[in-house]
Design a protein around this motif. Structure first.
Motif, PDB file in Angstrom:
ATOM      1  N   PHE A 131      28.742  46.173  -2.155  1.00  0.00           N
ATOM      2  CA  PHE A 131      29.270  46.479  -0.832  1.00  0.00           C
ATOM      3  C   PHE A 131      28.398  47.485  -0.083  1.00  0.00           C
ATOM      4  O   PHE A 131      28.487  47.565   1.146  1.00  0.00           O
ATOM      5  CB  PHE A 131      30.726  46.949  -0.916  1.00  0.00           C
ATOM      6  CG  PHE A 131      31.702  45.834  -0.718  1.00  0.00           C
ATOM      7  CD1 PHE A 131      31.917  45.297   0.536  1.00  0.00           C
ATOM      8  CD2 PHE A 131      32.372  45.275  -1.793  1.00  0.00           C
ATOM      9  CE1 PHE A 131      32.790  44.240   0.730  1.00  0.00           C
ATOM     10  CE2 PHE A 131      33.255  44.222  -1.618  1.00  0.00           C
ATOM     11  CZ  PHE A 131      33.460  43.701  -0.353  1.00  0.00           C
ATOM     12  N   ASN A 151      28.072  46.046   3.554  1.00  0.00           N
ATOM     13  CA  ASN A 151      28.535  46.762   4.743  1.00  0.00           C
ATOM     14  C   ASN A 151      27.414  46.933   5.752  1.00  0.00           C
ATOM     15  O   ASN A 151      27.601  46.746   6.959  1.00  0.00           O
ATOM     16  CB  ASN A 151      29.127  48.115   4.343  1.00  0.00           C
ATOM     17  CG  ASN A 151      30.509  47.969   3.733  1.00  0.00           C
ATOM     18  OD1 ASN A 151      31.243  47.035   4.026  1.00  0.00           O
ATOM     19  ND2 ASN A 151      30.876  48.896   2.870  1.00  0.00           N
ATOM     20  N   ARG A 159      26.673  43.643   7.342  1.00  0.00           N
ATOM     21  CA  ARG A 159      27.604  43.268   8.408  1.00  0.00           C
ATOM     22  C   ARG A 159      27.161  43.861   9.748  1.00  0.00           C
ATOM     23  O   ARG A 159      27.301  43.213  10.791  1.00  0.00           O
ATOM     24  CB  ARG A 159      29.021  43.703   8.025  1.00  0.00           C
ATOM     25  CG  ARG A 159      29.604  42.847   6.923  1.00  0.00           C
ATOM     26  CD  ARG A 159      30.905  43.365   6.348  1.00  0.00           C
ATOM     27  NE  ARG A 159      31.430  42.390   5.398  1.00  0.00           N
ATOM     28  CZ  ARG A 159      32.526  42.551   4.673  1.00  0.00           C
ATOM     29  NH1 ARG A 159      33.222  43.681   4.777  1.00  0.00           N
ATOM     30  NH2 ARG A 159      32.933  41.614   3.845  1.00  0.00           N
ATOM     31  N   GLU A 176      32.718  53.350   9.404  1.00  0.00           N
ATOM     32  CA  GLU A 176      33.743  52.523   8.742  1.00  0.00           C
ATOM     33  C   GLU A 176      34.560  51.739   9.769  1.00  0.00           C
ATOM     34  O   GLU A 176      34.825  50.544   9.603  1.00  0.00           O
ATOM     35  CB  GLU A 176      34.670  53.415   7.912  1.00  0.00           C
ATOM     36  CG  GLU A 176      34.011  54.095   6.733  1.00  0.00           C
ATOM     37  CD  GLU A 176      33.925  53.193   5.518  1.00  0.00           C
ATOM     38  OE1 GLU A 176      34.355  52.036   5.596  1.00  0.00           O
ATOM     39  OE2 GLU A 176      33.410  53.659   4.486  1.00  0.00           O
ATOM     40  N   THR A 218      32.203  49.021  11.851  1.00  0.00           N
ATOM     41  CA  THR A 218      31.514  47.916  11.177  1.00  0.00           C
ATOM     42  C   THR A 218      32.201  46.565  11.396  1.00  0.00           C
ATOM     43  O   THR A 218      31.538  45.596  11.812  1.00  0.00           O
ATOM     44  CB  THR A 218      31.330  48.219   9.683  1.00  0.00           C
ATOM     45  OG1 THR A 218      30.469  49.359   9.550  1.00  0.00           O
ATOM     46  CG2 THR A 218      30.715  47.041   8.948  1.00  0.00           C
ATOM     47  N   PRO A 219      33.514  46.415  11.146  1.00  0.00           N
ATOM     48  CA  PRO A 219      34.117  45.105  11.425  1.00  0.00           C
ATOM     49  C   PRO A 219      34.135  44.752  12.906  1.00  0.00           C
ATOM     50  O   PRO A 219      34.065  43.573  13.263  1.00  0.00           O
ATOM     51  CB  PRO A 219      35.545  45.240  10.865  1.00  0.00           C
ATOM     52  CG  PRO A 219      35.815  46.708  10.828  1.00  0.00           C
ATOM     53  CD  PRO A 219      34.492  47.352  10.552  1.00  0.00           C
ATOM     54  N   LYS A 236      30.502  43.534  13.790  1.00  0.00           N
ATOM     55  CA  LYS A 236      30.236  42.216  13.204  1.00  0.00           C
ATOM     56  C   LYS A 236      31.003  41.130  13.941  1.00  0.00           C
ATOM     57  O   LYS A 236      30.441  40.085  14.291  1.00  0.00           O
ATOM     58  CB  LYS A 236      30.599  42.242  11.723  1.00  0.00           C
ATOM     59  CG  LYS A 236      29.948  41.133  10.879  1.00  0.00           C
ATOM     60  CD  LYS A 236      30.656  39.800  10.962  1.00  0.00           C
ATOM     61  CE  LYS A 236      30.045  38.780  10.023  1.00  0.00           C
ATOM     62  NZ  LYS A 236      30.685  37.446  10.140  1.00  0.00           N
ATOM     63  N   GLU A 277      28.417  36.962   5.522  1.00  0.00           N
ATOM     64  CA  GLU A 277      28.724  38.378   5.294  1.00  0.00           C
ATOM     65  C   GLU A 277      30.204  38.682   5.539  1.00  0.00           C
ATOM     66  O   GLU A 277      30.570  39.762   6.000  1.00  0.00           O
ATOM     67  CB  GLU A 277      27.838  39.291   6.154  1.00  0.00           C
ATOM     68  CG  GLU A 277      26.360  39.132   5.920  1.00  0.00           C
ATOM     69  CD  GLU A 277      25.944  39.285   4.464  1.00  0.00           C
ATOM     70  OE1 GLU A 277      26.701  39.895   3.678  1.00  0.00           O
ATOM     71  OE2 GLU A 277      24.875  38.768   4.089  1.00  0.00           O
ATOM     72  N   GLN A 318      36.767  40.178   8.419  1.00  0.00           N
ATOM     73  CA  GLN A 318      36.534  41.463   9.089  1.00  0.00           C
ATOM     74  C   GLN A 318      37.839  41.996   9.678  1.00  0.00           C
ATOM     75  O   GLN A 318      38.131  43.203   9.606  1.00  0.00           O
ATOM     76  CB  GLN A 318      35.503  41.302  10.210  1.00  0.00           C
ATOM     77  CG  GLN A 318      34.179  40.687   9.815  1.00  0.00           C
ATOM     78  CD  GLN A 318      33.522  41.377   8.654  1.00  0.00           C
ATOM     79  OE1 GLN A 318      33.413  42.596   8.616  1.00  0.00           O
ATOM     80  NE2 GLN A 318      33.085  40.603   7.677  1.00  0.00           N
ATOM     81  N   ASP A 339      39.988  43.386   6.980  1.00  0.00           N
ATOM     82  CA  ASP A 339      39.443  44.685   6.571  1.00  0.00           C
ATOM     83  C   ASP A 339      39.887  45.776   7.542  1.00  0.00           C
ATOM     84  O   ASP A 339      40.254  46.887   7.137  1.00  0.00           O
ATOM     85  CB  ASP A 339      37.919  44.607   6.519  1.00  0.00           C
ATOM     86  CG  ASP A 339      37.269  45.951   6.202  1.00  0.00           C
ATOM     87  OD1 ASP A 339      37.658  46.580   5.207  1.00  0.00           O
ATOM     88  OD2 ASP A 339      36.390  46.374   6.973  1.00  0.00           O
ATOM     89  N   LYS A 380      40.992  49.821   7.140  1.00  0.00           N
ATOM     90  CA  LYS A 380      40.484  50.847   8.042  1.00  0.00           C
ATOM     91  C   LYS A 380      41.597  51.583   8.780  1.00  0.00           C
ATOM     92  O   LYS A 380      41.492  52.790   9.021  1.00  0.00           O
ATOM     93  CB  LYS A 380      39.497  50.220   9.036  1.00  0.00           C
ATOM     94  CG  LYS A 380      38.316  49.522   8.372  1.00  0.00           C
ATOM     95  CD  LYS A 380      37.522  50.452   7.474  1.00  0.00           C
ATOM     96  CE  LYS A 380      36.456  49.749   6.646  1.00  0.00           C
ATOM     97  NZ  LYS A 380      35.433  49.037   7.401  1.00  0.00           N
TER      98      LYS A 380
END
Length: 581
Positions: free
Chosen positions: A288, A292, A295, A383, A386-387, A390, A433, A439, A442, A447
């Motif tokens: 990861f 990460n 992503r 953190e 990131t999603p 992406k 990814e 995402q 996540d 998060k």
């Protein structure tokens, strides 16, 4: 034919006026990375990429990669450009000097990655995966492994891969079956098959370093029993020279919808010699680290394709004459619906650039700031973002590619104009990814709950602080969106443990609402920064685009969140067989 010109003025505006990139050169490690230095390097990269790589985009798509007698031939021009690119030092631009890199900011590397991905996203995967492999080994490998592999990866003399996916183990990583058997010399015998391996085989570099997920004989089931290994294409002798071919071979290459210039392989590991990276059964944590950052990399791929779609649609609309608009002009840019599409493309692309670049700056601060509290804050933003990076950038790439075809009309459907390639190339970005649905899960499952809900609260506080200094025409729509987002966030945080299906059913809409709210904040900041600039025409279009986003896109947020707040119980109560009725 689609063409590409690096948007240098936009890039400098975002870096210098909106995000104040000069704060990076205040860090001791980047003291020489002044805005002027970064600007000069970006200009240099842009010239190389525009002149040598962009012209290969259509031809590489048409030619693809060819497998013959176990060897893969990449499209014409790729090998020559890869050598130009690596010899100029771009592969290791952000890696440490001790390994042969230039030790410049991660942010600079990501800006250059945007340029690559606009010009030729298929090619960009070769250096991109190499950098990802470097980062994974740097984070988890022993000193001996680092000494052997990192200098070659940093310079691009060797390239890297990430070998995770198996036929039965796609998003379900814990189902991986590739085996790693200990050997008397401390190495491991690797046996198994991996699919969808990007850059898994080619002859552009002297060696390929595979970062492989596999299972030890006594490992527990599921993700807790996975370990990571470094497995080179050619074994490395004690003196650093290359030895015999290792037991890893390409079985086939995938025939894909897009990114045809990128080699995507089925690899078979048959008694390949590998070495453990990190602790046994800690592979998922090690992987990861790479995933990460990968992503974020894919988000930049999406941003590059957004830019490519947008600038080609604008060029075509300014030139193409068709009918007459109400003002009597024939260029299609004068037609209201075409203008609507162009403004939407600009609004999404330029807003996404701020999101992506800001995330990269947070990565640099999280890694290098001397103050632990600043590093903690920066890591929270990484953190959270990131999603969003992406998913937002890659969904937008596919959507704007389709919109570019719409602007071109029937000509967009014809290959020779080049914009249909954007749609084909961009779709994979929403899938690999971790799909954008993953995402979203996540974001809502991890998060929002991390550190007691601290991550989204940082975002809400930052935006509210900015609202007090903004014009009402931009601030009011953003405040409405932010209030709705905060309310739904609290609901998800409170109900996730008792109603997980509701959160999962609405997570994609929630993620989009969050990302659009973030872009609303970005446009507020861009409008403020633009007003301090001197070019009246440029300021005019910036403010108009900000107003378009605030009045035409941002109002989608409350509607999306209304959907999210509805229960999914009735839909989840359906029997699976009902879908086949």
């Amino acid at each position: 034919m689609a063409s590409y010109q690096a948007p240098l003025s936009e890039i400098q505006f975002v870096l210098n006026e909106v995000l104040k990139v000069e704060r990076l050169c205040e860090l001791a490690v980047f003291k020489d990375a002044t805005p002027d230095t970064l600007s000069g390097l970006i200009d240099e990269a842009a010239r190389l990429i525009e002149e040598k790589l962009a012209p290969l985009n259509a031809s590489a798509d048409a030619q693809g990669c060819v497998l013959e007698d176990g060897e893969i031939t990449v499209p014409d021009g790729f090998t020559e450009f890869f050598h130009l690119y690596r010899d100029a030092g771009w592969v290791g631009i952000s890696q440490k000097e001790e390994y042969g890199g230039a030790a410049l900011p991660y942010t600079l590397g990501k800006v250059v990655e945007e340029l690559l991905c606009s010009a030729n996203v298929a090619f960009a995967l070769y250096p991109g995966l190499t950098q990802g492999c470097f980062e994974a080994l740097e984070a988890s490998a022993s000193d001996d492994i680092k000494k052997t592999y990192l200098p070659k990866l940093a310079t691009g003399e060797w390239t890297g891969t990430m070998c995770i996916t198996e036929p039965q183990a796609g998003s379900d990583i814990g189902a991986a079956k590739t085996r790693a058997t200990p050997q008397a010399d401390g190495s491991y015998r690797i046996d198994g098959g991996k699919i969808f391996i990007t850059s898994g085989e080619h002859r552009m570099a002297d060696n390929i370093v595979h970062f492989v997920l596999a299972r030890l004989p006594d490992a527990p089931a599921g993700v807790k029993g996975l370990s990571t290994f470094v497995v080179p294409k050619f074994l490395v002798n004690a003196d650093g020279s290359l030895g015999a071919r290792n037991g890893v071979a390409v079985q086939s290459i995938e025939h894909k919808m897009g990114i045809n210039g990128s080699v995507t392989c089925v690899l078979q590991f048959d008694g390949a010699q590998g070495w453990l990276v990190g602790e046994p059964n800690h592979g998922i944590q090690n992987m990861f680290v790479m995933m990460n950052l990968a992503r974020i990399m894919v988000g930049f791929q999406g941003l590059g394709q957004c830019e490519l779609a947008t600038q080609n649609a604008i060029r075509y609309a300014l030139d193409r004459k068709q009918g007459k608009a109400a003002n009597g002009k024939a260029e299609i840019v004068e037609h209201p619906d075409v203008r609507r599409m162009l403004l939407q493309m600009k609004a999404m692309t330029e807003g996404a650039r701020v999101l992506a670049y800001e995330t990269a700056i947070w990565v640099d601060l999280a890694r290098h700031h001397p103050d632990a509290s600043v590093r903690e804050t920066a890591q929270d933003w990484v953190e959270l973002n990131t999603p969003l990076v992406k998913s937002l950038c890659t969904d937008a790439a596919f959507e704007l590619g389709s919109m570019a075809i719409q602007v071109y009309g029937g000509h967009g459907f014809i290959k020779e104009h080049g914009v249909e390639q954007i749609v084909r190339d961009a779709k994979i970005l929403c899938l690999y990814e971790g799909t954008n649905g993953i995402q979203a899960m996540d974001l809502v499952r991890r998060k929002l709950a991390l550190h007691g809900g601290r991550l989204p609260q940082r975002f809400f506080d930052a935006v509210r602080a900015d609202l007090t200094h903004a014009p009402a025409s931009l601030a009011e729509p953003l405040k409405v969106a932010l209030d709705a987002l905060a309310q739904t966030t609290a609901q998800i945080q409170a109900q996730f443990k008792t109603c997980p299906d509701d959160a999962a059913f609405g997570c994609v809409d929630y993620q989009r609402a969050f990302a659009l709210t973030y872009l609303g904040w970005n446009w507020l900041r861009m409008a403020r920064a633009a007003q301090a600039c001197g070019d009246a025409q440029w300021v005019k279009i910036k403010l108009a685009t900000a107003q378009f986003f605030a009045t035409r896109i941002l109002p989608q947020v409350p509607a999306l969140l209304t959907i999210v707040e509805h229960s999914a119980a009735d839909f989840m109560a359906l029997d699976a067989n009902d879908f086949a009725a």
